[in-house]
Each structure stands twice: as C-alpha cells, then as structure tokens.
Design an enzyme around this catalytic site. Sequence first.
Site, PDB file in Angstrom:
ATOM      1  N   THR A 148      63.867 102.426  28.839  1.00 29.13           N
ATOM      2  CA  THR A 148      63.596 101.387  27.847  1.00 29.13           C
ATOM      3  C   THR A 148      63.837  99.978  28.381  1.00 29.13           C
ATOM      4  OG1 THR A 148      65.832 101.434  26.930  1.00 29.13           O
ATOM      5  CG2 THR A 148      64.236 102.975  25.992  1.00 29.13           C
ATOM      6  N   ASP A 149      63.358  99.019  27.604  1.00 30.29           N
ATOM      7  CA  ASP A 149      63.609  97.611  27.908  1.00 30.29           C
ATOM      8  C   ASP A 149      64.811  97.136  27.092  1.00 30.29           C
ATOM      9  OD1 ASP A 149      62.670  97.206  25.295  1.00 30.29           O
ATOM     10  OD2 ASP A 149      60.732  96.435  25.939  1.00 30.29           O
ATOM     11  N   CYS A 150      65.040  95.840  27.060  1.00 30.57           N
ATOM     12  CA  CYS A 150      66.223  95.320  26.366  1.00 30.57           C
ATOM     13  C   CYS A 150      66.170  95.523  24.854  1.00 30.57           C
ATOM     14  CB  CYS A 150      66.436  93.843  26.706  1.00 30.57           C
ATOM     15  SG  CYS A 150      65.089  92.775  26.189  1.00 30.57           S
ATOM     16  N   GLY A 151      65.007  95.868  24.316  1.00 29.00           N
ATOM     17  CA  GLY A 151      64.881  96.131  22.887  1.00 29.00           C
ATOM     18  C   GLY A 151      64.951  97.611  22.545  1.00 29.00           C
TER      19      GLY A 151
ATOM     20  N   VAL B  97      62.982  99.865  23.507  1.00 27.84           N
ATOM     21  CA  VAL B  97      61.623 100.399  23.416  1.00 27.84           C
ATOM     22  C   VAL B  97      61.203 100.774  24.829  1.00 27.84           C
ATOM     23  CG1 VAL B  97      59.220  99.805  22.870  1.00 27.84           C
ATOM     24  CG2 VAL B  97      61.069  99.004  21.389  1.00 27.84           C
TER      25      VAL B  97
END
Length: 128
Positions: free
Chosen positions: A10-13, A15
């Site tokens: 995932t990314d920082c969100g 997601v």
Amino acid sequence: MKKTIFYHDTDCGNVVYYANYLKFFEEARTLYMAEKGFSVPALMARGLYFVVARQEVEYKYPVRYADVIDVSTKVLEVSDIKIVFENIITNQNGRLCTKGKTTLVCVNQAGMPSAMGPEVKAAMAPAA
C-alpha cells in the site's frame, strides 16, 4: 488466485499502490500457465521468453490494507507469438476493484518474436 494485502503493498493512505497491480497480474498469469502445464523456467530453458508488449489497467474501486482479493485470469486471444490475458480483481465482498488486459509476446533469446510452439498455443487457447 487469493491474496491478502499487506502493508508493503500500500501507499501512505493504506490503498494498494497502483503499480503493484501489475505484480498481482504477473503472479496470476504465472500460476495460470503452471496450471496449464507450463512453468516459466521450463519455457525459458526451451528458449521461449514471454515479454509484456501492452498493458491496460482500469482502477474501479480501491483495494486496501488487509483486504483479501481474488485475481481471476483468463486468455482472451492467442496466436503463434501472442497471448492476451484478462485479469479481474475483486475484494472479499465480491466488489469489482480492478480490470487488466496484458498482451504477452513470445520472443527468443535474442529478443526477436518467435513462435511459442503448437503445444503451448493449444494449452493457452481461450475456453470455448
């Protein structure tokens, strides 16, 4: 193919990072080919290499950390040198998240287009 989404996907969100879908598609294609009786290393030992010539991705709904996804794979088209795969990713609730279409071209060790052989072509033929 079932896959649990880990934090590193995932990314920082939280997601799934957009490029990671390509890894999911690759894993599913490799398993699909193995189910048809062809391992990638065995094909490479025969001088048959499959390279991505085209990739399409439609992001429909976010996949998040801890989701469990299903990556389904099917062949849409096959020729002497080309296989077109479709991947559909759904989440644990059955919601459509991502669609992808990947065109692989068979090449020889020099990177030139090469026939994959009738047995590979027949095994990869789309289901009727």
